[in-house]
Structure formats: structure tokens, C-alpha cells
Write an enzyme that holds these catalytic residues in place. Structure first.
Site, PDB file in Angstrom:
ATOM      1  N   HIS A   9       0.861  -1.194   0.000  1.00  0.00           N
ATOM      2  CA  HIS A   9       0.000   0.000   0.000  1.00  0.00           C
ATOM      3  C   HIS A   9       0.891   1.235   0.000  1.00  0.00           C
ATOM      4  CE1 HIS A   9      -3.952   2.033   1.384  1.00  0.00           C
ATOM      5  NE2 HIS A   9      -3.088   2.979   1.023  1.00  0.00           N
ATOM      6  N   HIS A  11       1.364   4.970  -2.300  1.00  0.00           N
ATOM      7  CA  HIS A  11       0.956   5.892  -3.372  1.00  0.00           C
ATOM      8  C   HIS A  11       2.220   6.545  -3.939  1.00  0.00           C
ATOM      9  CE1 HIS A  11      -3.358   5.806  -2.151  1.00  0.00           C
ATOM     10  NE2 HIS A  11      -2.837   5.562  -0.962  1.00  0.00           N
ATOM     11  N   SER A 101      -1.264   4.744  -8.304  1.00  0.00           N
ATOM     12  CA  SER A 101      -1.309   6.145  -8.714  1.00  0.00           C
ATOM     13  C   SER A 101      -2.506   6.367  -9.623  1.00  0.00           C
ATOM     14  CB  SER A 101      -0.015   6.509  -9.450  1.00  0.00           C
ATOM     15  OG  SER A 101      -0.011   7.882  -9.757  1.00  0.00           O
ATOM     16  N   THR A 102      -3.119   7.536  -9.467  1.00  0.00           N
ATOM     17  CA  THR A 102      -4.267   7.896 -10.312  1.00  0.00           C
ATOM     18  C   THR A 102      -3.751   8.483 -11.619  1.00  0.00           C
ATOM     19  OG1 THR A 102      -5.422   8.514  -8.285  1.00  0.00           O
ATOM     20  CG2 THR A 102      -6.436   9.195 -10.348  1.00  0.00           C
ATOM     21  N   PRO A 103      -4.097   7.884 -12.767  1.00  0.00           N
ATOM     22  CA  PRO A 103      -3.643   8.424 -14.053  1.00  0.00           C
ATOM     23  C   PRO A 103      -4.147   9.852 -14.248  1.00  0.00           C
ATOM     24  CG  PRO A 103      -4.605   6.247 -14.332  1.00  0.00           C
ATOM     25  CD  PRO A 103      -4.908   6.678 -12.934  1.00  0.00           C
ATOM     26  N   ASP A 141     -10.025   7.660  -8.243  1.00  0.00           N
ATOM     27  CA  ASP A 141     -10.308   8.599  -7.164  1.00  0.00           C
ATOM     28  C   ASP A 141     -11.818   8.642  -6.965  1.00  0.00           C
ATOM     29  OD1 ASP A 141     -10.767  10.864  -5.604  1.00  0.00           O
ATOM     30  OD2 ASP A 141      -8.963  11.852  -6.372  1.00  0.00           O
ATOM     31  N   GLY A 174      -8.915   8.189  -2.393  1.00  0.00           N
ATOM     32  CA  GLY A 174      -9.413   9.568  -2.399  1.00  0.00           C
ATOM     33  C   GLY A 174     -10.137   9.883  -1.104  1.00  0.00           C
ATOM     34  N   GLU A 204     -12.111   4.419   6.246  1.00  0.00           N
ATOM     35  CA  GLU A 204     -11.159   5.381   6.834  1.00  0.00           C
ATOM     36  C   GLU A 204     -11.908   6.320   7.775  1.00  0.00           C
ATOM     37  OE1 GLU A 204      -7.933   6.796   3.949  1.00  0.00           O
ATOM     38  OE2 GLU A 204      -9.479   6.011   2.627  1.00  0.00           O
ATOM     39  N   ASP A 287       2.137   6.653   2.551  1.00  0.00           N
ATOM     40  CA  ASP A 287       2.834   7.807   1.953  1.00  0.00           C
ATOM     41  C   ASP A 287       4.141   8.045   2.711  1.00  0.00           C
ATOM     42  OD1 ASP A 287       0.826   8.725  -0.041  1.00  0.00           O
ATOM     43  OD2 ASP A 287      -0.417   9.038   1.727  1.00  0.00           O
TER      44      ASP A 287
HETATM   45 ZN   LIG Z   1      -3.693   5.010   0.879  1.00  0.00          ZN
END
Ligand SMILES: [Zn+2]
Length: 341
Positions: A9, A11, A101-103, A141, A174, A204, A287
Site C-alpha cells: 500500500h 501511493h 497512482s491515479t492516471p 479517485d 481519495g 477510513e 505515503d
Molecule cells: Zn492510501
């Protein structure tokens, strides 16, 4: 010796350390000398002291996401970012990495397809050098529209024909307070039908109906965070048994959860309950560049919290291979490598 580990996990943008961002900034200034860039926050000058790190809050680090986006607005920079992140994980003993990763498209600079292809090509070039094996999870997202997710999926399915071993899954992420994960279920089912694995950021924040549907209808391959599932953390006496019954591995990111205050204290972290229930979990960073928490540090945190032996932590690292989206033969190779003296 550094323990061999898998990271499941992470990003891309959040995994870039300050020094890596400064290098990307220098690159951008050379490539586009007349273009103004967002200003880095005042505290953000490496080396950042331990004292500075400890005093940072989410409000301090959040503006960095905007900076990262501005710096990685063309394929060369995306490739540089991917290489940097893979190298940093490898240096911390990570032998297998799933990066998400979000394109993103940037007018006149990069299409979504180029963004994804750059990640995949950079990974495959790096994979050929050995030491670490990296794979890509395409992020959707949840703030974006279904049409956007559908477009991303179509591109991913095209690319999967070309990169079948490297593009392996879909991530839904997101702001958990916006959008509804349930609306993505049909598209996620479609992705699964085409052979992509599903890793879903879930619970979350407390959201009983959404969490229930994802756990019992979609049954993804892995859950990210899953903080508000246990009754003591905003979940419920219905959700927690549903998770345990589903046996879906949970990606556990302690520093991230504490930093974002989704768990009030380390001692109250749900990894304690997961361990007590013998439920599968994987220690991850989320992250690491922005939270200053390499995976080895996350292992140390979990070890301290659970009072586990070094051998038990080695075993945890080994078991995590089971929950990767690698092929069976890749898993065997990883298990052999992890067990080498
Ligand atoms: Zn995450």
C-alpha cells in the site's frame, strides 16, 4: 541486516521524500525554465531534523501533494519519480512493491495513457535489473465521476494486454468523506472479470452502509486501512465479524493513521484486534515520503505495539507474500529469497 519485506500500500506521489522532490524541482526548472512552480512550504528544506519532523501536522504536509503534481506534469518527471520511489523502497529491504497512482492528463504535456505507460515501462526496465519487483495498481479517485473511472479502466485494459505481469490491479482511493464506493461496484466487478485484482481503501471514516456493501457484496482482494470497522474505532458489532468472516487481508499503515487521526493513539490501533483475531494483515507505509515513515520503521512500530519477537516479525513479512498480486511462481521466488540466511 535489513529484513526482506513486501510493500503493498504505497501511493506514488506520497512516497517521494523531500530530497527526491528537490531533485524533481531542479529537473523541472531545467526543462521549463520560465515556468513558475508552487512554492515549497518553509519547513521543507532537507535535511529535515527529527524535531521538525515530529512537530509536523497533516496541515503542514498536505500542500506538498499540490507541489508533487506540478513537478510531475510530464512523462520524464513521472519516470524519474517512479525510479526514485522504487530505489528508496529497495534500499529499505523491500523486494516486492505494488505502487498505486491515479492516471492524470496534463494539457500539451501528457495524456493519461502516457502517464500509465511511463509508469509501466519504468517499472519493467527496473524489474529487469533485479533486486526488487514492482507492479502497478491503477487508482480511481472516488471524488471523480464513474465516467472517468470507466475511461481509466478502458485504458488499463488496453495496457494490460501489453504489460500483463506489471499492471495487476485497481485501487479505489481519495477523500473518504466524498463519493460513494458502492457506485463503483459494477465497474470494479468488471475490472475483476478482466483479471485485475482489487485493493479498496475502506472505512477510513465511519460509514456503515458503504463498508457493509464492500465487505459482503464486492469482497475485494485487499482492504486499505479498514480503521472504522472495529466497534472501538467507529465500526460496529455487525461490520467487525463481517470482516473476519470474509478473511480479506487488511493493509495496515500505522503512522499514516496516526498522522491523519483516523486512530487516536498507537495503543488503540486496530492491528491489535486483527492480531488477536488471527486475521491476515500486511504492514504498509501509505505515503512514506510525506509521513517520514519507511517500511522498516512501520515494522518496528508494530513490533513494539504487539510485543512480537524478531522471528515473529520475519514470519509476518514472509506471510505478506501470500497477499500480493504476484503470480504463483513469483511468490515462490520471493519466499525462497526471504528465507535465505
Ligand atoms: Zn492510501
Amino acid at each position: 541486516m535489513t529484513r526482506s519485506k513486501v510493500e503493498l500500500h504505497a501511493h506514488l506521489n506520497g512516497s517521494l521524500h523531500p530530497a527526491r522532490l528537490w531533485a524533481l524541482k531542479a529537473h523541472h526548472e531545467r526543462r521549463f525554465p520560465h515556468e513558475p512552480l508552487p512554492v515549497f512550504p518553509a519547513w521543507f528544506t532537507p535535511p529535515i531534523s527529527e524535531l521538525q519532523r515530529r512537530s509536523l501536522t497533516f496541515d503542514d504536509v498536505f500542500p506538498l501533494f499540490g507541489v508533487v503534481q506540478a513537478l510531475t506534469d510530464h512523462p520524464e518527471a513521472v519516470a524519474q519519480a517512479v525510479e526514485a520511489v522504487i530505489d528508496d523502497f529497495a534500499a529499505d529491504g523491500v523486494r516486492y512493491l505494488e505502487l498505486r497512482s491515479t492516471p492524470r492528463a496534463v494539457p500539451d504535456r501528457m495524456t493519461k495513457l502516457q502517464y500509465m505507460r511511463t509508469i509501466l515501462e519504468t517499472m519493467e526496465t527496473r524489474n529487469a535489473r533485479g533486486q526488487i519487483l514492482s507492479k502497478y495498481l491503477v487508482s480511481w479517485d472516488r471524488r471523480q465521476s464513474l465516467a472517468t473511472a470507466e475511461e481509466t479502466l478502458a485504458l488499463a485494459l488496453d495496457l494490460r494486454a501489453e504489460f500483463p505481469n506489471t499492471l495487476v490491479g485497481v485501487d479505489l482511493s481519495g477523500d473518504p468523506r466524498s463519493g460513494d464506493a458502492r457506485s463503483f461496484i459494477p465497474l470494479l466487478e468488471k475490472a475483476r472479470h478482466h483479471g485485475l485484482k482489487l485493493a479498496i481503501h475502506l472505512a477510513e471514516v465511519p460509514n456503515e452502509t458503504e463498508t457493509w456493501s464492500i465487505l459482503t457484496e464486492l469482497k475485494p482482494d485487499r482492504i486499505g486501512h479498514g480503521t472504522a470497522i472495529h466497534p472501538s474505532l467507529g465500526g460496529s458489532s455487525r461490520l467487525w465479524p463481517a470482516l473476519l468472516t470474509a478473511r480479506i487481508p487488511v493493509e495496515v499503515c500505522l503512522t499514516s493513521n496516526l498522522f491523519c487521526q483516523s486512530v487516536p493513539t498507537l495503543e488503540q490501533h486496530h492491528v491489535v484486534h486483527l492480531k488477536a483475531a488471527h486475521h491476515p494483515f500486511v504492514i504498509c507505509t501509505d505515503d512514506q515520503g510525506i509521513f517520514f515513515s519507511p517500511l522498516s520503521q512501520e515494522y518496528a512500530l508494530v513490533q513494539g505495539l504487539l510485543g512480537s519477537s524478531n522471528e515473529a516479525m520475519d514470519q509476518l513479512a514472509l506471510e505478506a507474500i501470500d497477499y500480493t498480486f504476484a503470480s504463483d511462481s513469483e511468490k515462490d521466488t520471493l519466499r525462497r529469497a526471504f528465507q535465505l540466511p
